[in-house]
Design a protein around this motif. Structure first.
Motif, PDB file in Angstrom:
ATOM      1  N   ASP A   2       1.002  -1.178  -0.142  1.00 25.14           N
ATOM      2  CA  ASP A   2      -0.084   0.102  -0.060  1.00 25.14           C
ATOM      3  C   ASP A   2       0.925   1.457   0.107  1.00 25.14           C
ATOM      4  O   ASP A   2       1.281   1.446   1.145  1.00 25.14           O
ATOM      5  CB  ASP A   2      -0.785   0.127   1.217  1.00 25.14           C
ATOM      6  N   LYS A  97       0.338  -2.171   6.276  1.00 20.33           N
ATOM      7  CA  LYS A  97      -0.337  -3.070   5.956  1.00 20.33           C
ATOM      8  C   LYS A  97       0.105  -3.349   4.296  1.00 20.33           C
ATOM      9  O   LYS A  97       0.204  -2.512   3.520  1.00 20.33           O
ATOM     10  CB  LYS A  97      -1.797  -3.081   5.803  1.00 20.33           C
ATOM     11  N   ASP A 100      -3.652  -7.846   1.827  1.00 16.72           N
ATOM     12  CA  ASP A 100      -4.954  -7.870   2.266  1.00 16.72           C
ATOM     13  C   ASP A 100      -5.060  -8.626   3.313  1.00 16.72           C
ATOM     14  O   ASP A 100      -5.860  -8.578   4.393  1.00 16.72           O
ATOM     15  CB  ASP A 100      -6.108  -8.360   1.312  1.00 16.72           C
ATOM     16  N   LYS A 285     -12.591 -10.294   6.208  1.00 17.01           N
ATOM     17  CA  LYS A 285     -11.479  -9.455   5.211  1.00 17.01           C
ATOM     18  C   LYS A 285     -11.819  -8.277   4.806  1.00 17.01           C
ATOM     19  O   LYS A 285     -10.877  -7.382   4.813  1.00 17.01           O
ATOM     20  CB  LYS A 285     -11.262 -10.661   4.103  1.00 17.01           C
ATOM     21  N   THR A 286     -12.877  -8.067   4.237  1.00 19.61           N
ATOM     22  CA  THR A 286     -13.513  -6.811   3.875  1.00 19.61           C
ATOM     23  C   THR A 286     -13.517  -5.873   5.234  1.00 19.61           C
ATOM     24  O   THR A 286     -12.985  -4.816   4.945  1.00 19.61           O
ATOM     25  CB  THR A 286     -15.044  -6.736   3.498  1.00 19.61           C
ATOM     26  N   ASN A 288     -11.614  -5.959   7.613  1.00 22.57           N
ATOM     27  CA  ASN A 288      -9.869  -5.599   8.027  1.00 22.57           C
ATOM     28  C   ASN A 288      -9.506  -4.566   7.183  1.00 22.57           C
ATOM     29  O   ASN A 288      -8.643  -3.752   7.335  1.00 22.57           O
ATOM     30  CB  ASN A 288      -9.072  -6.925   7.741  1.00 22.57           C
ATOM     31  N   LYS A 289      -9.937  -4.336   5.830  1.00 21.79           N
ATOM     32  CA  LYS A 289      -9.717  -3.528   4.885  1.00 21.79           C
ATOM     33  C   LYS A 289     -10.151  -2.134   5.320  1.00 21.79           C
ATOM     34  O   LYS A 289      -9.494  -1.191   5.314  1.00 21.79           O
ATOM     35  CB  LYS A 289     -10.304  -3.659   3.466  1.00 21.79           C
ATOM     36  N   GLN A 290     -11.401  -2.119   6.040  1.00 21.52           N
ATOM     37  CA  GLN A 290     -11.746  -0.853   6.569  1.00 21.52           C
ATOM     38  C   GLN A 290     -10.837  -0.510   7.810  1.00 21.52           C
ATOM     39  O   GLN A 290     -10.616   0.646   7.990  1.00 21.52           O
ATOM     40  CB  GLN A 290     -13.235  -1.250   6.907  1.00 21.52           C
ATOM     41  N   LYS A 293      -7.253   0.663   6.537  1.00 25.60           N
ATOM     42  CA  LYS A 293      -7.196   1.826   5.625  1.00 25.60           C
ATOM     43  C   LYS A 293      -6.764   3.239   5.980  1.00 25.60           C
ATOM     44  O   LYS A 293      -7.491   3.715   7.025  1.00 25.60           O
ATOM     45  CB  LYS A 293      -8.453   2.056   4.691  1.00 25.60           C
ATOM     46  N   TYR A 335      -5.636 -11.261  11.825  1.00 26.52           N
ATOM     47  CA  TYR A 335      -5.135  -9.878  11.369  1.00 26.52           C
ATOM     48  C   TYR A 335      -4.554  -8.863  12.567  1.00 26.52           C
ATOM     49  O   TYR A 335      -3.732  -8.078  12.131  1.00 26.52           O
ATOM     50  CB  TYR A 335      -6.478  -9.100  11.194  1.00 26.52           C
TER      51      TYR A 335
END
Length: 645
Positions: A2, A97, A100, A285-286, A288-290, A293, A335
C-alpha cells in the motif's frame, strides 16, 4: 504494498521486531539508513540476515541488526516508491499493511496457543435439581411425596393435604414427567404443577412475593424453567421488587420471532480448530480493509465486545453469542490486535453456580482463542446474584464470588489487591502511548449487609450487587492517588467500565430512562425520594467523574470512556471527554432486538451477520484520533464512528 499508507508513515518511524530476511537481490549494508551512505559490504541473492528492528528512512524500509562491537548496521529491504521488496521476510508484519490477508501492525504480543478449560454444557436440564430455598403451601387437593421426580416411581408415606397455613420447606426444584417438583430432601420430591401450564401461573405482585403455580402457592416469584428454552419462549408473568412494585416481565422478555419453540439451542464449544464460514471469512477480510485503511503509523487496535450474557440454556441467541466471540477472536488472531476487551456481563447469571461456571469458562475460552492479551471487566450479572436473589431464595452458596470469578477470568489486567476482589487496574499497551484504566462499578462485598434498606445486618433484596452500582473507598483512593498520578509520561488514557457514570446530561440517545440515567444516578433519585436509604453509590460515582474531569483539565490526556450495560449504542461529550456506550453482543436484547430496536434501524437476527455486534477501536496517540469500526449490527443513529481527543 500500500504505497499511500507507506508514504504517510513518517520518516524515522521504527518498530522493535525480530526475524530473518532472505534476499533475492544484492543490497548494501550501511552505517546509516540512507541510500547515499557508503556501503560496507553486501548481502547477495540467497543470503539471509537476522535482524532486530525495522525503520522507514529515505524512501525505503530498513532492517537493523547488531554487528561486532555492538555497532548497529542497516540494510534496505523494500523500495517505497515502487512497492518492491528485496526478498522474503520471516516476520511479514511491517509498519504498514502490505497485503489484504497480512496481519495489521500489531504492537502487542501473541500469547501463543491457549490451554482451554475443556468445559462442556450439560446436554439437557431434564431432571436437573435446581438448588433453591423456599416454601410452598397446598392451595388445592394435596399431593403425595415420591422418591424420584416421576409418577412412575414409588410413593412414600408422606402426603400433604390442602392447607393454606402449613409451609412446606424445600431445598430445590426439578422437572420431570411434565411436572414441576420441589425437592424436600434426599429422595423426597413433591409435585407442584404442570410444566405445560406454566404460562397460566398467577403472579400476586402487589400483595406479596408469592405465586400460585398449579397445586400450590409458591414463595418464589420465578420458576427456574422460565429461564430454560423452550419454556422461555412461552412463559410470561409479572416480577416485583422488595416493595412489591411491578418492575417488568418475567419469562420471554428477550425472545424474538426468529427464535421458534422447536428451534434447538446450538451447543458450540470453543476450540483451537474453530473455522469461520466462507461468508464470515469474506466479511472479516472486507472488515479488515476498512479497519486498516489509511491507518496512522502508531495505530493501536483494541477488539471490544460487551454484554454477551452467555447462557447455554436460555434462548438460541444466548448460546449463539459464543460463536460471535469466537469470530472476534479469529479476527484478532489472523489480523492482529493489541488488546481484547470484554466489557462485562460475560454470562447471564440466571442459573445455578455449576452451570454459570461452565458458561464463564466457555466465554473465557472464546476470548483466549484470539491469542492476544485480554481483559474481562466486571458486570452486574457476572456474580450470579441474579439467580441467587430472584430464583434461589437467597441460597448464598450459589453466588459466584469475586475471588472465584477472578481465578476463572484473570487476563492481562494489572489488578491491585483489594478487599472486595474487585476488577479494577491498569494496562499499558506495549510500545505505545496508550494506557488502559479499568474501573469496577460494582465494587462491594459479595453480600452487602450493612447498607441495605433496613440496615439490620441481614440479607435482603438490595444486599446483592446485581442491580446497584458501588465504588469502594479503596478503589476511589487507588484511582486518584495511584492510577492517575502514575500514568507514564506522554501516555493517553482510555477508561473502561461496565457501567457509565451518572450525572452526564448530554447523552444523544434518550429514548429509555436507563440511557438518560445510569444506575448510579437512578440510585440518587431513589435516595432523594427516600425510597432507598444509606446508599452512597451516587456520591462515589460523582467522585469518579470528578477525578476523571480534573485529570483531563490538568493533562488533556483522556482518550475517552467506554462502557456497556445499557445494551444501547450511545454517545455523550461532557467536559471535553467522549463517553461511549455500546450495544449488547447478544442478538435478542438491546436496541437491536425486536422488542426495543429504534424504528430507524433494522432488527437483529441469527440468520446473518447482524447476530454479531463487536468493535475494533483504532487509536492514534500521535494524531489524537479514535475510529470505531463495528462488525455486525449497529444503531446507525447513535453509533459513534470516531472522535478526536
Amino acid at each position: 504494498m500500500d504505497i499511500t499508507a507507506a508514504q504517510n508513515t513518517p520518516e524515522g518511524y521504527s518498530i522493535a521486531q525480530s526475524g530473518s530476511f532472505r534476499f533475492n537481490t544484492t543490497c548494501k549494508v550501511r552505517e546509516k539508513p540512507l541510500m547515499s551512505d557508503t556501503g560496507l559490504t553486501s548481502y547477495n541473492d540467497g543470503q539471509s540476515v537476522t535482524y532486530s528492528g525495522k525503520e522507514k528512512q529515505d524512501g525505503h524500509f530498513w532492517l537493523s541488526f547488531m554487528g561486532k562491537g555492538g555497532v548497529t548496521f542497516f540494510v534496505p529491504y523494500a523500495n517505497l516508491s515502487t512497492g518492491i521488496y528485496f526478498g522474503t521476510d520471516s516476520n511479514a508484519v511491517d509498519p504498514i499493511k502490505i497485503e489484504d490477508d497480512q496481519p495489521t501492525p500489531m504492537i502487542g504480543v501473541d500469547t501463543g496457543v491457549p490451554k482451554l478449560s475443556g468445559a462442556i454444557p450439560e446436554s439437557t436440564l431434564a431432571d436437573y435439581d435446581f438448588p433453591m430455598s423456599g416454601w410452598v403451601t397446598m392451595s388445592e387437593d394435596g399431593a403425595q411425596v415420591r422418591s424420584k421426580p416421576t409418577f412412575f416411581d414409588n410413593l412414600t408415606d408422606e402426603r400433604f393435604p390442602k392447607d393454606h397455613t402449613h409451609k412446606i420447606r424445600y431445598v430445590g426444584k426439578t422437572a420431570g414427567s411434565d411436572r414441576m417438583w420441589v425437592k424436600l430432601g434426599p429422595s423426597r420430591y413433591l409435585p407442584i404443577g404442570k410444566l405445560s401450564t406454566l404460562g397460566n401461573v398467577i403472579k400476586m405482585s402487589k400483595s406479596g412475593r408469592f405465586e400460585k403455580a398449579g397445586y400450590v402457592t409458591d414463595q418464589n416469584s420465578a420458576q427456574p424453567w422460565e429461564q430454560i428454552w423452550p419454556y422461555t419462549k412461552t412463559i410470561g408473568g409479572t416480577k416485583t421488587d422488595k416493595e412489591w412494585h411491578v418492575i417488568g416481565d418475567v419469562g420471554s422478555p428477550n425472545t424474538a420471532s426468529w427464535e421458534t419453540v422447536d428451534q434447538p439451542i446450538k451447543k458450540e464449544i470453543p476450540s483451537t480448530d474453530f473455522q469461520p464460514s466462507s461468508a464470515e471469512l469474506k466479511a472479516l477480510k472486507t472488515f479488515n480493509k476498512q479497519v486498516t485503511k489509511n491507518a496512522p503509523f502508531d495505530a493501536v487496535y483494541i477488539a471490544y465486545i460487551a454484554d454477551t450474557h452467555i447462557d447455554s440454556y436460555q434462548t438460541p441467541a444466548s448460546a449463539e453469542v459464543l460463536h460471535s466471540m469466537m469470530l472476534m477472536s479469529d479476527y484478532a488472531k489472523k489480523y492482529g490486535v493489541d488488546l481484547m476487551i470484554h466489557g462485562g456481563d460475560l454470562n447471564d447469571g440466571a442459573k445455578p453456580h455449576d452451570l454459570s461456571k461452565i458458561d464463564i469458562q466457555l466465554g473465557v475460552d472464546a476470548m483466549k482463542l484470539g491469542q492476544r492479551p485480554y481483559i474481562i471487566l466486571q458486570g452486574n450479572h457476572d456474580d450470579n446474584s441474579g439467580y441467587v436473589r430472584d430464583q434461589a431464595g437467597y441460597q448464598l452458596d450459589q453466588l459466584m464470588t469475586n475471588e472465584e470469578a477472578w481465578r476463572l477470568r484473570a487476563g492481562a489486567l494489572n489488578r491491585p489487591d483489594n478487599g472486595n476482589n474487585a476488577v479494577y487496574g491498569t494496562y499499558n499497551i506495549p510500545n505505545s502511548q496508550v494506557t488502559i484504566i479499568v474501573l469496577d462499578g460494582f465494587d462491594q462485598p459479595d453480600i452487602e449487609t450493612r447498607r441495605t434498606t433496613l440496615g439490620d445486618g441481614n440479607v435482603h433484596f438490595d444486599s446483592f450487587r446485581h442491580g446497584y452500582s458501588r465504588y469502594s473507598d479503596q478503589q476511589l483512593n487507588w484511582l486518584k492517588n495511584e492510577a492517575l498520578p502514575h500514568v507514564p509520561e506522554g501516555n493517553k488514557v482510555l477508561f473502561l467500565n461496565h457501567i457509565a457514570l451518572g450525572g452526564i446530561k448530554t447523552w444523544q440517545n434518550t429514548w429509555s430512562k436507563e440511557n438518560q440515567l445510569s444506575i448510579d444516578e437512578y440510585a440518587r433519585n431513589l435516595f432523594e425520594n427516600n425510597v432507598v436509604t444509606n446508599r452512597p453509590g451516587f456520591i462515589e460515582n460523582q467522585q469518579v467523574l470528578k477525578d476523571i474531569i480534573n485529570y483531563q483539565n490538568a493533562t488533556h490526556n483522556v482518550i475517552g470512556y467506554i462502557s456497556g450495560h445499557t445494551h444501547q449504542d450511545n454517545q455523550a461529550l461532557y467536559h471535553g471527554i467522549q463517553f461511549v456506550t455500546t450495544t449488547c453482543a447478544i442478538a435478542d436484547r438491546g436496541d437491536g432486538s425486536e422488542k426495543n430496536f429504534n424504528p430507524q434501524n433494522s432488527a437483529r437476527n441469527l440468520t446473518d451477520l447482524t447476530s454479531n455486534a463487536w468493535s475494533i477501536f483504532r487509536i492514534s496517540a500521535h494524531s489524537g484520533e479514535v475510529v470505531q469500526f463495528r462488525f455486525g449490527w449497529k444503531n446507525d443513529r447513535y453509533f459513534l464512528p470516531g472522535w478526536h481527543f
